[in-house]
Design a protein around this motif. Structure first.
Motif, PDB file in Angstrom:
ATOM      1  N   GLY A 183      31.593  -2.032  93.116  1.00  0.00           N
ATOM      2  CA  GLY A 183      32.145  -3.498  93.817  1.00  0.00           C
ATOM      3  C   GLY A 183      32.302  -3.465  95.149  1.00  0.00           C
ATOM      4  N   ALA A 184      32.263  -2.402  95.686  1.00  0.00           N
ATOM      5  CA  ALA A 184      32.432  -2.153  97.124  1.00  0.00           C
ATOM      6  C   ALA A 184      31.284  -2.070  97.809  1.00  0.00           C
ATOM      7  N   THR A 185      31.384  -2.169  99.358  1.00  0.00           N
ATOM      8  CA  THR A 185      29.957  -2.342  99.938  1.00  0.00           C
ATOM      9  C   THR A 185      30.022  -1.388 101.256  1.00  0.00           C
ATOM     10  N   VAL A 186      28.985  -0.640 101.502  1.00  0.00           N
ATOM     11  CA  VAL A 186      28.874  -0.170 103.067  1.00  0.00           C
ATOM     12  C   VAL A 186      27.809  -0.478 103.433  1.00  0.00           C
ATOM     13  N   ASP A 187      27.619  -1.273 104.776  1.00  0.00           N
ATOM     14  CA  ASP A 187      26.484  -1.816 105.279  1.00  0.00           C
ATOM     15  C   ASP A 187      26.343  -1.255 106.584  1.00  0.00           C
ATOM     16  N   ILE A 188      25.121  -0.851 106.718  1.00  0.00           N
ATOM     17  CA  ILE A 188      24.558  -0.147 108.169  1.00  0.00           C
ATOM     18  C   ILE A 188      23.898  -1.420 108.765  1.00  0.00           C
ATOM     19  N   GLN A 189      24.642  -1.860 109.748  1.00  0.00           N
ATOM     20  CA  GLN A 189      24.142  -3.155 110.403  1.00  0.00           C
ATOM     21  C   GLN A 189      23.437  -2.712 111.860  1.00  0.00           C
ATOM     22  N   GLY A 190      23.923  -1.517 112.214  1.00  0.00           N
ATOM     23  CA  GLY A 190      23.410  -1.021 113.545  1.00  0.00           C
ATOM     24  C   GLY A 190      22.015  -0.460 113.507  1.00  0.00           C
ATOM     25  N   THR A 191      21.607  -0.402 114.847  1.00  0.00           N
ATOM     26  CA  THR A 191      20.075  -0.039 114.999  1.00  0.00           C
ATOM     27  C   THR A 191      19.810   1.541 114.824  1.00  0.00           C
ATOM     28  N   LEU A 211      23.872   0.071 101.872  1.00  0.00           N
ATOM     29  CA  LEU A 211      22.635  -0.439 102.289  1.00  0.00           C
ATOM     30  C   LEU A 211      22.481  -0.270 103.968  1.00  0.00           C
ATOM     31  N   LYS A 212      21.241  -0.789 104.372  1.00  0.00           N
ATOM     32  CA  LYS A 212      21.173  -0.836 105.684  1.00  0.00           C
ATOM     33  C   LYS A 212      20.387  -2.158 105.851  1.00  0.00           C
ATOM     34  N   SER A 213      21.483  -3.068 106.255  1.00  0.00           N
ATOM     35  CA  SER A 213      20.940  -4.728 106.381  1.00  0.00           C
ATOM     36  C   SER A 213      20.163  -4.867 107.445  1.00  0.00           C
TER      37      SER A 213
END
Length: 231
Positions: A183-191, A211-213
Motif C-alpha cells: 500500500g506504500a509507494t516509493v517514487d523516483i521522480q528525479g532524473t 517506480l520511476k515516474s
C-alpha cells in the motif's frame, strides 16, 4: 561485617533510584526564550534543556519551527510543531513522533522508532543507529539530496510515500534497510537518483509500489533488492 555491606548496597541502590527519578521528566516547550533554539533552557517549562532520560514534548502551535542547534540526547520526542535538523546530532532512545520534520544535515541517531506523521523533507545528513524511521500512512517524505542523504545501520519503514527528486545519491550503508510496505509507494521522480551502499551493504524490501515516474535520465540501484510483493 555482612550487615554494613548489605546496608551500603541498599543505600546505594536507593540513591541511584532517587537520582534517576529526579533526572527523568516530561519537559514541555513553552517558548519562554522566544528564539526557537532547542538548547535555550527558557524555552522549556522547567527552564532546563531535556536530557538523556527525559521526554521532550513540543506542542506550542503558532507556526513554531524548533531548531536542533546543538548535540542533544533525549528519551523521546513528541513534536506536533516543526522540527529542523541542519547540523549536530539528535539522539532519540525510545518511540517518538514528529509532525513536521526537515533534515538538511547533521545526524538523527538512536535506538528509538521515530514516526513521521506530517510534512517531511530530507535534503542532506545522516540517519543512523539501531532505531527505525517510519513514514506513516498518508505522509510523504520528500528526499532532495543534492548533498546526499545517508541511512547508516538504521532501518526505514515506508507506510506512506517516499519521493526522490533531483539528481542525487541516497546511501544505504552498513546493513541499512528500507522496507516499502504493502500500500506504500516509493517514487523516483528525479532524473538521476542513485541508491547504493558507500560502506558495507544495504537492502530494499519492496512489498508495495516502487517506480520511476520520470522518463528522463537513468537511476541506478545497487543495493540488495527483494521483491516480496507489490510492483
Amino acid at each position: 561485617m555482612a550487615r554494613p555491606s548489605a546496608l551500603l548496597v541498599r543505600l546505594c541502590s536507593l540513591l541511584l533510584l532517587v537520582t534517576f527519578q529526579a533526572q527523568a521528566a516530561v519537559i514541555t516547550w513553552d517558548d519562554g526564550a522566544g528564539d526557537s533554539n532547542w538548547n535555550s533552557a527558557l524555552n522549556w517549562d522547567t527552564d532546563t534543556v531535556p536530557g538523556a532520560g527525559d521526554d521532550a514534548v513540543i506542542n506550542f502551535g503558532g507556526g513554531l519551527v524548533v531548531t536542533v542547534n546543538t548535540a542533544e540526547s533525549v528519551n523521546s520526542v513528541t513534536c506536533n510543531d516543526a522540527l529542523t535538523l541542519s547540523a549536530n546530532t539528535l539522539t532519540i532512545a525510545a518511540a517518538s513522533t514528529i509532525n513536521d520534520f526537515s533534515q538538511s544535515g547533521g545526524t538523527l541517531n538512536g535506538a528509538g522508532t521515530v514516526t513521521l506523521t506530517g510534512t517531511a523533507t530530507w535534503t542532506g545528513g545522516t540517519q543512523s543507529g539501531a532505531g527505525n524511521t517510519t513514514v506513516q500512512s498518508g505522509t510523504t517524505l520528500t528526499i532532495t539530496a543534492a548533498a546526499n542523504a545517508t541511512l547508516d545501520t538504521r532501518s526505514m519503514t515506508n507506510d506512506g510515500t517516499i519521493v526522490f527528486i533531483g539528481a542525487s545519491s541516497y546511501y544505504l550503508n552498513n546493513g541499512a534497510a528500507l522496507t516499502n510496505n504493502a500500500g506504500a509507494t516509493v517514487d523516483i521522480q528525479g532524473t538521476a537518483v542513485n541508491l547504493f551502499p558507500l560502506a558495507g551493504t544495504g537492502s530494499i524490501d519492496n512489498q508495495g509500489t516502487f517506480l520511476k515516474s520520470s522518463s528522463a535520465g537513468t537511476s541506478i540501484v545497487t543495493v540488495f533488492f527483494d521483491q516480496t510483493g507489490g510492483s
